[in-house]
Design an enzyme around this catalytic site. Sequence first.
Site, PDB file in Angstrom:
ATOM      1  N   ASP A 123       0.721  -1.133  -0.005  1.00 14.31           N
ATOM      2  CA  ASP A 123       0.021  -0.115  -0.114  1.00 14.31           C
ATOM      3  C   ASP A 123       0.726   1.345   0.054  1.00 14.31           C
ATOM      4  O   ASP A 123       0.584   2.155   1.010  1.00 14.31           O
ATOM      5  CB  ASP A 123      -0.981   0.262   1.044  1.00 14.31           C
ATOM      6  CG  ASP A 123      -1.680  -1.325   1.238  1.00 14.31           C
ATOM      7  OD1 ASP A 123      -2.223  -1.838   0.484  1.00 14.31           O
ATOM      8  OD2 ASP A 123      -2.075  -1.706   2.409  1.00 14.31           O
ATOM      9  N   GLU A 140     -11.650   1.258  -3.479  1.00 16.39           N
ATOM     10  CA  GLU A 140     -10.711   1.502  -2.365  1.00 16.39           C
ATOM     11  C   GLU A 140      -9.347   2.708  -3.049  1.00 16.39           C
ATOM     12  O   GLU A 140      -9.153   2.728  -3.953  1.00 16.39           O
ATOM     13  CB  GLU A 140     -10.006   0.118  -1.698  1.00 16.39           C
ATOM     14  CG  GLU A 140      -9.129  -0.477  -2.596  1.00 16.39           C
ATOM     15  CD  GLU A 140      -8.859  -1.977  -2.106  1.00 16.39           C
ATOM     16  OE1 GLU A 140      -8.683  -2.086  -0.738  1.00 16.39           O
ATOM     17  OE2 GLU A 140      -8.501  -3.018  -2.984  1.00 16.39           O
TER      18      GLU A 140
END
Length: 496
Positions: free
Chosen positions: A14, A174
């Site tokens: 991420d 997301e």
Amino acid sequence: MKYNNPVIKGFYPDPSVCKVKDTYYLVCSSFQYFPGVPIFESRDLINWKQIGHCLTRESQVQLGEVTSSGGVFAPTIRHNNGRFYMTTTNDTTRQNFYVWTDDIYGEWSEPIYVDQGGIDPDLYFEDGKTYFMSNGKDDNGIGGIVQCEIDIETGTKLSPSRSIWQGTGGRYLESPHMYKINGRYYLMASEGGTEYGHMVVYARGDSISGPFEAYPDNPVLTNRNLGGYELQAVGHGDLVQDDDGHWWMLHLGFRQIGQWLTYHHLGREVFLTPVTFGEDGWFTAGYNGTTLTSFETDRISNHVAQQEKKIFTFENTDWNLDWCYLRHPAQENYKLDIDKLQLKGTEVSLDTPKSPTFIGIRQRDFNAEISCDVKLTSGEAGITLYMDEHHHYDLAVQKVANEYKVIERLNIGDIKSIEHEVDLGSDNHTTLVIRANHERYSFFIHANGEDLLLGTAQTRYLSSEVAGGFTGVLIGLYAHGEDSAAEFSKFKCEYL
């Protein structure tokens, strides 16, 4: 020049990036590990050096009895008016918060919470205002990418949370990020789940709150159709512009263990992909919308050489940067020296979502040899290849009565089995060796100038496809048992 992906190897998922003057700064998720949110810096986008963590105090993040793959999700790093901000989610407590610092090499603030749900938060600054985004549901229960204005000093919402984009129809919308480029607002996100269907999508509009028009050729980046290709699950990206005006995407992906073996155990890693804007204002990414194991580019000078560290020892690593703990450690059980490590165990084992006596370093590549001398006083201590509390392989020394033995133990879901053991007699000191390749780990003890094989185990049973979750294998040194105590020395992890 030619550079290779990933640019940061091992479990560093991420990624988010920002640029300040001539330096890029990048942060990654840390989940149940502490300290939280590692920070890297680079001058050239391909060579990254870790410089710290954002969450270094227990008061900043509650990890408690967080299960594996809970805790700290998907950070974003931004810089505004001389100050760095990192916003993230503690998914276990379901709280979005941010911390700040005026010194990227120093400590970060206590957390400031934002009363907006969802995960993967983002901060955007413009004209003295701060906008906060996450994925989830807005104040009216409408799902999508949700946005509100906040007071950056307090985290207080200054506007209702409103869903501004519902994506392109892929599952698990997301990782939203907002940019203003050439007068337009670009909203980039990911869909498909952080698995083999992962993809980057985006839209643009004339207002920060939309409406947004989706890029006609979404997804802009994905490897989902590249069957048999090593790099998979490309997604969760962040854009950054270099000094020459070129755009890049830092994003996650993973390397599967074989061409047709769809398992990965090293975790989600950091990849770099070139981005190009067309005359129509839309941008493309990578090679025909895919990420490659290497790129030839004239955007980076041929004078820049991509460096890779191959050997990790106690002496050439930093306990505060390269190593991490499971949740919040009891520091009195650790003595960290430049050339050795002393651990005192407790009744907490590796099999529970608490904080065992454990300190680990990420496995960064498939082919490796790991070795360490272990001197045991009592209890059990050794090396663990740790994915989560239900999936780890242990090579350890145990004291039973007044004698010692080495065990190879496999922990796969509900199956916990000591596969092999070797008696050491009264000798409490031995050298443990693990050799790794794409498909197998092999476990040895080194004695009398020779390596004695205890057994092997498949890497696939430590993969996310088997274990679930979002982390990767850590090479951990641990001690277990109420009165256990051990000394570790001559640690070496060499990538081959």
